[in-house]
Design a protein around this motif. Structure first.
Motif, mmCIF file in Angstrom:
data_model
loop_
_atom_site.group_PDB
_atom_site.id
_atom_site.type_symbol
_atom_site.label_atom_id
_atom_site.label_comp_id
_atom_site.label_asym_id
_atom_site.label_seq_id
_atom_site.Cartn_x
_atom_site.Cartn_y
_atom_site.Cartn_z
ATOM 1 N N CYS A 73 1.024 -1.507 -0.388
ATOM 2 C CA CYS A 73 -0.139 -0.408 0.314
ATOM 3 C C CYS A 73 1.076 1.499 0.208
ATOM 4 C CB CYS A 73 -0.641 -0.259 0.676
ATOM 5 S SG CYS A 73 -0.334 -0.067 2.919
ATOM 6 N N ALA A 74 0.172 2.382 -0.442
ATOM 7 C CA ALA A 74 0.964 3.549 -0.274
ATOM 8 C C ALA A 74 1.611 3.970 0.874
ATOM 9 C CB ALA A 74 -0.379 4.496 -1.055
ATOM 10 N N PRO A 75 1.604 4.734 1.982
ATOM 11 C CA PRO A 75 2.659 5.460 2.851
ATOM 12 C C PRO A 75 1.752 5.667 3.615
ATOM 13 C CG PRO A 75 4.505 5.599 1.932
ATOM 14 C CD PRO A 75 3.467 5.374 0.230
ATOM 15 N N ILE A 76 0.849 6.549 3.223
ATOM 16 C CA ILE A 76 -0.501 7.546 3.175
ATOM 17 C C ILE A 76 -1.001 6.591 4.405
ATOM 18 C CG2 ILE A 76 -1.429 8.084 1.166
ATOM 19 C CD1 ILE A 76 -1.194 10.075 4.969
ATOM 20 N N GLN A 77 -1.548 5.443 3.428
ATOM 21 C CA GLN A 77 -2.019 4.294 4.015
ATOM 22 C C GLN A 77 -2.036 3.665 4.748
ATOM 23 O OE1 GLN A 77 -2.747 2.554 -0.543
ATOM 24 N NE2 GLN A 77 -5.024 1.945 0.187
ATOM 25 N N LEU A 78 -0.310 3.623 5.429
ATOM 26 C CA LEU A 78 -0.159 2.920 6.666
ATOM 27 C C LEU A 78 -0.698 3.978 8.243
ATOM 28 C CD1 LEU A 78 3.824 2.051 5.662
ATOM 29 C CD2 LEU A 78 1.593 0.356 4.745
ATOM 30 N N VAL A 79 -0.428 5.010 7.377
ATOM 31 C CA VAL A 79 -0.276 5.595 8.238
ATOM 32 C C VAL A 79 -2.308 6.762 9.191
ATOM 33 C CG1 VAL A 79 -0.803 9.016 8.605
ATOM 34 C CG2 VAL A 79 1.421 8.069 7.828
ATOM 35 N N GLN A 80 -3.245 6.418 7.883
ATOM 36 C CA GLN A 80 -4.334 6.618 7.607
ATOM 37 C C GLN A 80 -4.968 5.351 8.138
ATOM 38 O OE1 GLN A 80 -5.659 8.950 4.332
ATOM 39 N NE2 GLN A 80 -4.888 10.758 5.299
ATOM 40 N N LYS A 129 8.799 12.121 4.926
ATOM 41 C CA LYS A 129 7.998 12.622 6.482
ATOM 42 C C LYS A 129 6.673 11.449 6.585
ATOM 43 C CE LYS A 129 5.350 15.711 9.066
ATOM 44 N NZ LYS A 129 5.173 17.506 9.080
ATOM 45 N N VAL A 130 6.126 11.753 5.563
ATOM 46 C CA VAL A 130 4.870 10.173 5.915
ATOM 47 C C VAL A 130 5.232 8.752 5.796
ATOM 48 C CG1 VAL A 130 2.681 9.237 4.475
ATOM 49 C CG2 VAL A 130 3.126 12.216 4.215
ATOM 50 N N TRP A 131 6.200 8.675 4.735
ATOM 51 C CA TRP A 131 6.813 7.662 4.983
ATOM 52 C C TRP A 131 7.154 6.863 6.617
ATOM 53 C CZ3 TRP A 131 11.880 5.955 5.632
ATOM 54 C CH2 TRP A 131 11.868 4.210 4.960
ATOM 55 N N ARG A 132 7.937 7.980 7.265
ATOM 56 C CA ARG A 132 8.221 7.812 8.239
ATOM 57 C C ARG A 132 7.692 7.480 9.100
ATOM 58 N NH1 ARG A 132 12.951 11.585 6.602
ATOM 59 N NH2 ARG A 132 14.249 10.232 6.441
ATOM 60 N N GLU A 133 6.204 8.514 9.049
ATOM 61 C CA GLU A 133 4.879 7.806 10.360
ATOM 62 C C GLU A 133 4.851 6.909 10.067
ATOM 63 O OE1 GLU A 133 1.107 10.503 11.357
ATOM 64 O OE2 GLU A 133 2.049 11.406 10.006
ATOM 65 N N GLY A 134 3.995 6.571 8.478
ATOM 66 C CA GLY A 134 3.815 4.977 9.093
ATOM 67 C C GLY A 134 4.047 4.164 8.794
#
Length: 243
Positions: A73-80, A129-134
């Protein structure tokens, strides 16, 4: 039902079935590869399955049957969505494919006009930043693992220059530091050819098998023999129950 489908798969390959993999990269409708949405999601175009109750029921079924899930999945999906979702199923082993798919952090391989190689070697910090957060959120889950693969998606054409290679090395090592060698595994992803497999079509340049292995050894410089054993074989054997 999900349970009936799992049973059908088990009957088809009772001694070999280990889990399920699904391409879920979705940040909106597919735009011809110009966004992180993958062409493989066209059958549910624009719908993030990680937010769908039916999909979650399928994950619950995997957990009950001691099967694993490979998550692309995309990094933002890891986060959200992904981190919270997989936290609900602590006995379901999940492997994050392709290092969480950070996307073209140095830009395209070639200049937009095709006149030469993109000279940029400064990573896109917003993407990272998004990738690291996820990835940090997923690393907090003991049931989450990572495949170190498809490096050319993160840096298309990374074999072209030492600067690009160093950026990829830093990403790989950062991933290993987040999850530990015991939850990371090297993966070839050799489904078509070197360039396509490595960059998901975003570059015509990629390492051959020996070059990739040599690069991984360089990435892991300074790691112990025990850590390298986990990265190259031990983690995969554990995750997919191959012993």
């Amino acid at each position: 039902t999900a349970e009936e489908e799992m049973e059908r798969l088990r009957r088809a390959s009772p001694a070999r079935l280990r889990g399920v993999r699904w391409i879920l990269n979705c940040v909106g409708k597919y735009r011809g590869g110009t966004t992180a949405t993958h062409v493989g999601t066209l059958r549910h175009d624009g719908v993030d399955y990680l937010r769908e109750p039916d999909f979650e029921r399928g994950l619950a079924s995997l957990e009950k049957q001691n099967l694993s899930f490979d998550l692309q999945c995309a990094p933002i999906q890891l986060v959200q969505s992904a981190a919270a979702l997989f936290a609900k199923y602590p006995n379901l082993k999940v492997c994050i494919d392709h290092m969480g798919t950070p996307r073209a952090i140095l830009g395209n391989d070639l200049l937009d006009d095709g006149s030469g190689i993109n000279p940029n070697d400064i990573p896109d910090e917003d993407e990272l930043k998004v990738w690291r957060e996820g990835m940090t959120a997923m690393a907090a889950l003991p049931n989450a693992y990572v495949k170190l693969s498809m490096l050319g998606y993160a840096v298309p054409g990374w074999m072209r220059t030492p600067e690009r290679q160093s950026v990829v090395k830093s990403l790989v090592r950062e991933t290993v530091e987040l999850f530990g060698a015991g939850r990371c595994m090297v993966a070839w992803n050799w489904h078509v050819n070197a360039a396509v497999s490595d960059a998901d079509g975003h570059s015509q340049v990629g390492p051959d098998a020996i070059e990739l292995l040599d690069m991984m050894l360089w990435f892991f410089d300074g790691y112990s023999d025990e850590e390298k054993e986990r990265l190259f074989s031990g983690t995969a054997k554990e995750f997919y129950r191959l012993d």
